[in-house]
Write a protein that holds these residues in place. Sequence first.
Motif, PDB file in Angstrom:
ATOM      1  N   SER A 258       0.838  -1.197   0.000  1.00 24.39           N
ATOM      2  CA  SER A 258       0.000   0.000   0.000  1.00 24.39           C
ATOM      3  C   SER A 258       0.875   1.251   0.000  1.00 24.39           C
ATOM      4  CB  SER A 258      -0.903   0.005   1.227  1.00 24.39           C
ATOM      5  OG  SER A 258      -0.121   0.162   2.396  1.00 24.39           O
ATOM      6  N   GLU A 259       0.251   2.368  -0.296  1.00 19.86           N
ATOM      7  CA  GLU A 259       0.962   3.643  -0.271  1.00 19.86           C
ATOM      8  C   GLU A 259       1.465   3.964   1.131  1.00 19.86           C
ATOM      9  OE1 GLU A 259      -0.962   6.999  -2.150  1.00 19.86           O
ATOM     10  OE2 GLU A 259      -1.945   5.645  -3.570  1.00 19.86           O
ATOM     11  N   SER A 260       0.657   3.650   2.137  1.00 15.48           N
ATOM     12  CA  SER A 260       1.073   3.951   3.519  1.00 15.48           C
ATOM     13  C   SER A 260       2.271   3.090   3.930  1.00 15.48           C
ATOM     14  CB  SER A 260      -0.085   3.770   4.493  1.00 15.48           C
ATOM     15  OG  SER A 260      -0.556   2.450   4.457  1.00 15.48           O
ATOM     16  N   ALA A 261       2.339   1.843   3.449  1.00 14.04           N
ATOM     17  CA  ALA A 261       3.492   0.987   3.759  1.00 14.04           C
ATOM     18  C   ALA A 261       4.748   1.523   3.087  1.00 14.04           C
ATOM     19  CB  ALA A 261       3.220  -0.444   3.305  1.00 14.04           C
ATOM     20  N   LEU A 262       4.607   1.997   1.862  1.00 11.80           N
ATOM     21  CA  LEU A 262       5.747   2.575   1.159  1.00 11.80           C
ATOM     22  C   LEU A 262       6.207   3.844   1.867  1.00 11.80           C
ATOM     23  CD1 LEU A 262       6.549   2.805  -2.462  1.00 11.80           C
ATOM     24  CD2 LEU A 262       6.274   4.973  -1.305  1.00 11.80           C
ATOM     25  N   ASN A 263       5.246   4.670   2.240  1.00  6.59           N
ATOM     26  CA  ASN A 263       5.565   5.908   2.942  1.00  6.59           C
ATOM     27  C   ASN A 263       6.268   5.614   4.266  1.00  6.59           C
ATOM     28  OD1 ASN A 263       5.613   8.673   2.982  1.00  6.59           O
ATOM     29  ND2 ASN A 263       3.478   8.914   3.598  1.00  6.59           N
ATOM     30  N   HIS A 264       5.796   4.580   4.977  1.00  2.44           N
ATOM     31  CA  HIS A 264       6.412   4.204   6.250  1.00  2.44           C
ATOM     32  C   HIS A 264       7.840   3.687   6.035  1.00  2.44           C
ATOM     33  CE1 HIS A 264       6.679   2.952  10.402  1.00  2.44           C
ATOM     34  NE2 HIS A 264       7.088   1.763   9.988  1.00  2.44           N
TER      35      HIS A 264
END
Length: 186
Positions: free
Chosen positions: A60-66
């Motif tokens: 997900s985008e949030s996992a990439l951002n994290h």
Amino acid sequence: RSSYLRRIELLYNRFAKSMKSHYKFSNLPLSRKVSLYIAVHSTTALTCADVVKAVAPSISESALNHALLVATGLNFNQYLNRLRIAHAMSYFLYDSLPFDYISSISGFNMEITFFRRFKSLIGMTPQTYMKGRSATESITLYTAPDCLRCKIVKGFLAEHQIAYETVDFKADAQTFNTFYRANRKA
């Protein structure tokens, strides 16, 4: 002797081939893949969704951002803006380029966005930065007598009205050696 050199070459090639597979893009950690992709594409319109789709479609985008936040201390937008500002600052070396052009080739859609991001990261506007850079910029040219390259550089600096001072490194060896020792690792 040539067979000995051929064996060394074969061993080197075998080692290089094994190392090449070790450093494939697919084998890199996610944060490294993301940072490389962003660095290559930072001057284009880029979103977190674009990076996810290109680098790791299964997350997900949030996992990439994290992952990026853990690796760099910056989220996606902060990291992208820092890269773009660094890119823009490299163009400040060319005084004749207008800010709207610099902002567009650095990946900013609007000049006002470039100015806002620049001021938030650097602490001053691009104009103030340029004025301060030119006021504090001093060029010391280490030259040798009858050096053709030195004459070319001096001609370029004079043509562009850039102030400089020269130090003849043969005549003033102590100054040159001090400078060289201080800067050779840079």
